[in-house]
Design a protein around this motif. Sequence first.
Motif, PDB file in Angstrom:
ATOM      1  N   ALA A  46      12.885  -1.471  -3.492  1.00 23.78           N
ATOM      2  CA  ALA A  46      12.651  -1.322  -4.238  1.00 23.78           C
ATOM      3  C   ALA A  46      12.563   0.463  -4.232  1.00 23.78           C
ATOM      4  CB  ALA A  46      12.369  -1.676  -5.290  1.00 23.78           C
ATOM      5  N   VAL A  47      11.316   0.224  -3.309  1.00 26.94           N
ATOM      6  CA  VAL A  47      10.291   1.836  -2.256  1.00 26.94           C
ATOM      7  C   VAL A  47      11.636   2.147  -1.767  1.00 26.94           C
ATOM      8  CG1 VAL A  47       8.967   2.649  -0.832  1.00 26.94           C
ATOM      9  CG2 VAL A  47       9.213   0.756  -2.266  1.00 26.94           C
ATOM     10  N   GLU A  48      12.665   1.168  -1.154  1.00 26.11           N
ATOM     11  CA  GLU A  48      13.748   2.551  -0.142  1.00 26.11           C
ATOM     12  C   GLU A  48      14.423   3.090  -1.209  1.00 26.11           C
ATOM     13  OE1 GLU A  48      15.419   1.952   4.094  1.00 26.11           O
ATOM     14  OE2 GLU A  48      15.819  -0.235   3.117  1.00 26.11           O
ATOM     15  N   LYS A  99       0.938  -1.244  -0.083  1.00 28.40           N
ATOM     16  CA  LYS A  99       0.232  -0.085  -0.246  1.00 28.40           C
ATOM     17  C   LYS A  99       0.914   1.039   0.188  1.00 28.40           C
ATOM     18  CE  LYS A  99      -2.671  -1.951   3.321  1.00 28.40           C
ATOM     19  NZ  LYS A  99      -3.579  -1.585   4.140  1.00 28.40           N
ATOM     20  N   PHE A 100       2.246   1.123   0.733  1.00 26.52           N
ATOM     21  CA  PHE A 100       2.978   2.036   0.998  1.00 26.52           C
ATOM     22  C   PHE A 100       3.127   2.199  -0.398  1.00 26.52           C
ATOM     23  CE2 PHE A 100       6.716   4.617   1.367  1.00 26.52           C
ATOM     24  CZ  PHE A 100       6.882   5.872   1.862  1.00 26.52           C
ATOM     25  N   ALA A 101       4.101   1.280  -1.137  1.00 24.22           N
ATOM     26  CA  ALA A 101       5.201   1.387  -2.903  1.00 24.22           C
ATOM     27  C   ALA A 101       3.299   2.115  -3.847  1.00 24.22           C
ATOM     28  CB  ALA A 101       5.308   0.021  -2.506  1.00 24.22           C
ATOM     29  N   SER A 102       1.825   1.651  -3.587  1.00 23.20           N
ATOM     30  CA  SER A 102       1.582   2.319  -4.305  1.00 23.20           C
ATOM     31  C   SER A 102       0.568   3.488  -4.423  1.00 23.20           C
ATOM     32  CB  SER A 102       0.140   1.414  -4.182  1.00 23.20           C
ATOM     33  OG  SER A 102      -1.202   1.816  -5.086  1.00 23.20           O
ATOM     34  N   ARG A 103       1.036   4.233  -3.079  1.00 22.84           N
ATOM     35  CA  ARG A 103       0.699   5.006  -2.995  1.00 22.84           C
ATOM     36  C   ARG A 103       1.992   5.928  -3.049  1.00 22.84           C
ATOM     37  NH1 ARG A 103      -0.234   3.958   2.458  1.00 22.84           N
ATOM     38  NH2 ARG A 103       1.592   4.940   3.534  1.00 22.84           N
ATOM     39  N   TRP A 104       3.142   5.890  -2.851  1.00 25.19           N
ATOM     40  CA  TRP A 104       4.376   6.430  -3.164  1.00 25.19           C
ATOM     41  C   TRP A 104       4.522   6.821  -4.959  1.00 25.19           C
ATOM     42  CZ3 TRP A 104       8.136   9.987  -2.509  1.00 25.19           C
ATOM     43  CH2 TRP A 104       9.465   9.450  -3.090  1.00 25.19           C
ATOM     44  N   SER A 105       4.033   5.516  -5.189  1.00 20.61           N
ATOM     45  CA  SER A 105       4.539   5.716  -7.092  1.00 20.61           C
ATOM     46  C   SER A 105       3.869   6.793  -7.047  1.00 20.61           C
ATOM     47  CB  SER A 105       3.772   4.365  -7.126  1.00 20.61           C
ATOM     48  OG  SER A 105       3.944   4.328  -8.828  1.00 20.61           O
ATOM     49  N   SER A 106       1.879   6.650  -7.019  1.00 19.02           N
ATOM     50  CA  SER A 106       1.198   7.961  -7.804  1.00 19.02           C
ATOM     51  C   SER A 106       1.726   9.118  -6.655  1.00 19.02           C
ATOM     52  CB  SER A 106       0.029   7.447  -7.000  1.00 19.02           C
ATOM     53  OG  SER A 106      -1.178   5.876  -7.752  1.00 19.02           O
ATOM     54  N   LEU A 107       2.666   9.579  -6.114  1.00 19.05           N
ATOM     55  CA  LEU A 107       1.777  11.047  -4.982  1.00 19.05           C
ATOM     56  C   LEU A 107       3.736  11.534  -4.858  1.00 19.05           C
ATOM     57  CD1 LEU A 107      -1.536   9.868  -2.225  1.00 19.05           C
ATOM     58  CD2 LEU A 107      -1.408  10.803  -4.896  1.00 19.05           C
ATOM     59  N   LYS A 108       4.464  10.792  -5.297  1.00 18.95           N
ATOM     60  CA  LYS A 108       5.784  11.254  -5.446  1.00 18.95           C
ATOM     61  C   LYS A 108       5.622  12.590  -6.061  1.00 18.95           C
ATOM     62  CE  LYS A 108       8.021   8.501  -8.550  1.00 18.95           C
ATOM     63  NZ  LYS A 108       9.113   7.650  -8.493  1.00 18.95           N
ATOM     64  N   PRO A 109       6.512  13.426  -5.269  1.00 19.22           N
ATOM     65  CA  PRO A 109       6.535  14.692  -6.018  1.00 19.22           C
ATOM     66  C   PRO A 109       7.289  14.338  -7.002  1.00 19.22           C
ATOM     67  CG  PRO A 109       7.325  14.925  -3.681  1.00 19.22           C
ATOM     68  CD  PRO A 109       7.264  13.321  -3.772  1.00 19.22           C
ATOM     69  N   LYS A 110       5.811  14.903  -8.194  1.00 16.32           N
ATOM     70  CA  LYS A 110       6.587  14.811  -9.602  1.00 16.32           C
ATOM     71  C   LYS A 110       7.602  16.128 -10.027  1.00 16.32           C
ATOM     72  CE  LYS A 110       4.337  11.290 -10.368  1.00 16.32           C
ATOM     73  NZ  LYS A 110       3.843  11.245  -9.254  1.00 16.32           N
ATOM     74  N   THR A 111       8.078  16.152 -11.035  1.00 19.26           N
ATOM     75  CA  THR A 111       9.563  17.716 -11.399  1.00 19.26           C
ATOM     76  C   THR A 111       8.488  17.715 -12.531  1.00 19.26           C
ATOM     77  OG1 THR A 111      10.356  16.224 -13.218  1.00 19.26           O
ATOM     78  CG2 THR A 111      11.482  16.029 -10.586  1.00 19.26           C
ATOM     79  N   ALA A 112       8.653  19.471 -12.804  1.00 16.85           N
ATOM     80  CA  ALA A 112       8.235  19.930 -14.611  1.00 16.85           C
ATOM     81  C   ALA A 112       9.267  20.426 -14.986  1.00 16.85           C
ATOM     82  CB  ALA A 112       7.153  20.692 -13.719  1.00 16.85           C
ATOM     83  N   ASP A 113       8.615  20.879 -15.965  1.00 14.19           N
ATOM     84  CA  ASP A 113       9.981  21.694 -16.909  1.00 14.19           C
ATOM     85  C   ASP A 113      10.078  23.012 -16.161  1.00 14.19           C
ATOM     86  OD1 ASP A 113       9.601  19.416 -18.638  1.00 14.19           O
ATOM     87  OD2 ASP A 113       8.578  20.777 -19.736  1.00 14.19           O
TER      88      ASP A 113
END
Length: 228
Positions: free
Chosen positions: A118-120, A54-68
């Motif tokens: 992988a998550v860490e 569940k943590f891995a799923s949240r992390w994959s979807s909600l981790k900070p994203k970069t933008a141009d």
Amino acid sequence: RSVANGLDLGEVHQKFEEFQLRLEAFEQLANDLREELRSKMDQRIQNMNGEIEKFASRWSSLKPKTADKCTIEEAKKNAAAMQEWQEQWEALKEQITTLEGDCADFGLEPPSLSEIAAVEEDLQAQQRSWSLFEEFTTQLEELMNQTWLEVRPRLFVISDIATEWLTKLKDVPRDNITHLLAQQVQRLSSGHQGLKNMTGEPFERDHWKILFGILKMPADTKLESLTF
């Protein structure tokens, strides 16, 4: 069936047999409890795998994203979010450590937990990169809070900051975040070259008003309060 002091060996033998029966009953009870605990440990391992997934799923979807383009405020927000993610992960790792210790206490193999490495690895890489970005933007913000008249005699500071960061980034693994950071640093370096040729030192106030108009800056812009 007795000895010289009158001890009845038959009675001793009977009590010994009773002791053996009680000992066997205790061993059976201990084995039953051990199996029950093993079963509960299996369930705990399954539950822990579920929490990690569940943590891995949240992390994959909600981790900070970069933008141009990433503003200073966005970089700070992302760095703060990364700190929260790290704290959540450390809390989960404490539970994992407790589970591993309990398995060892019961003589069980270390629990097979999925996705931890992988998550860490991804979490730590993102943490390092956003921390760097925050460090750079904080340094840049300190510069931007100064007025142009304060910065103008010390334009070499801009070049020094850019050079320092270009050197630092040579030893940093590249990802989307550090790539964006490198672009920001390069933009600062290029800006320094242009600023050296437009300090406006010989300008009169009318010249500044004309320049502000050309740049479409607010009509109430004043040289004294113009920030870098």
